[in-house]
Design a protein around this motif. Structure first.
Motif: not given
Length: 235
Positions: A84, A52-53, A74, A86, A72
């Motif tokens: 990605a 997730p990261v 999402e 972010n 990040y």
């Protein structure tokens, strides 16, 4: 240390890993250590990670220092699925100091001394940065005192300048803190081995003084002149 959010448009290339995520592999941004614009080629993450990261790292092609990034992931629309959402640059604020801007009419010799101190700091030449920074501080107060103050200690130079100009409480406290020594006074003692943090504090003080003693008075005078030229709205 802080995290600076980068636009996702700074991601120039990505690598798709087996779990379907597209991990940034080339990012364009300013290097947090030398300040130059650079294309960072990032190390691939472990393809078995359930991401997730993602923590990524790459070296600046200019200074070869390492920079760290965090991406990040999402749920996005179908077009951006797995990319990605972010991207952040990890910036250690103690590593790079930007060149200050000087107001019109600022003494050329003082500008050279301050710029030289910043250049030395960014090149990690701390003794040179400390010496140049100290001389720039002395030069500022000699300039304001408008007299040959000789080789007086820094707090005496500040006191001489105060006799010529009202600096009010902040500058008076600065003179007192240097005179009393202790941890604050040690920052301005050339006999001590300078640390990066100590030199950065000196550069920050120089930046504050340029703004307070030179830039702010000019800005206020420009505002006064502009207001005087406007029609009197209370007539």
């Amino acid at each position: 240390m802080r995290m600076i959010e980068l636009p996702t448009s700074s991601i120039r290339n990505s690598t798709k890993i087996p779990n379907g995520f597209h991990v940034p592999s080339v990012v364009n941004c300013s290097c947090p250590q030398c300040g130059r614009s650079a294309a960072f080629r990032l190390l691939k993450v472990d393809p078995t990670q359930n991401i997730p990261v993602a923590s990524l790292g790459g070296n600046c092609p200019g200074c070869n220092e390492r920079a760290l990034f965090v991406a990040y992931f999402e749920d996005l629309d179908d077009e951006r699925q797995g990319h990605a959402s972010n991207l952040y640059l990890i910036d250690n604020e103690n590593l790079f100091f930007p060149q200050p801007s000087f107001p019109e009419g600022f003494p050329v010799s003082l500008g050279r001394a301050i710029s030289g101190a910043v250049d030395a700091y960014n090149a990690s030449n701390l003794p040179a940065a400390s010496t140049s920074g100290r001389r720039a501080l002395e030069g500022i107060f000699k300039h304001i005192a408008e007299e040959d103050t000789g080789r007086k200690p820094l707090n005496k130079l500040i006191d001489a300048a105060i006799e010529k100009k009202d600096f009010s409480e902040p500058i008076s406290r600065l003179s007192h803190a240097i005179r009393e020594g202790g941890n604050f006074g040690a920052h301005f003692d050339l006999e001590r081995e300078p640390s990066r943090l100590m030199v950065r504090h000196m550069l920050e003080l120089l930046d504050y003084l340029v703004s307070y003693l030179f830039t702010l008075p000019q800005d206020i005078k420009a505002l006064e002149d502009e207001i005087e030229r406007e029609p009197n709205v209370f007539d």
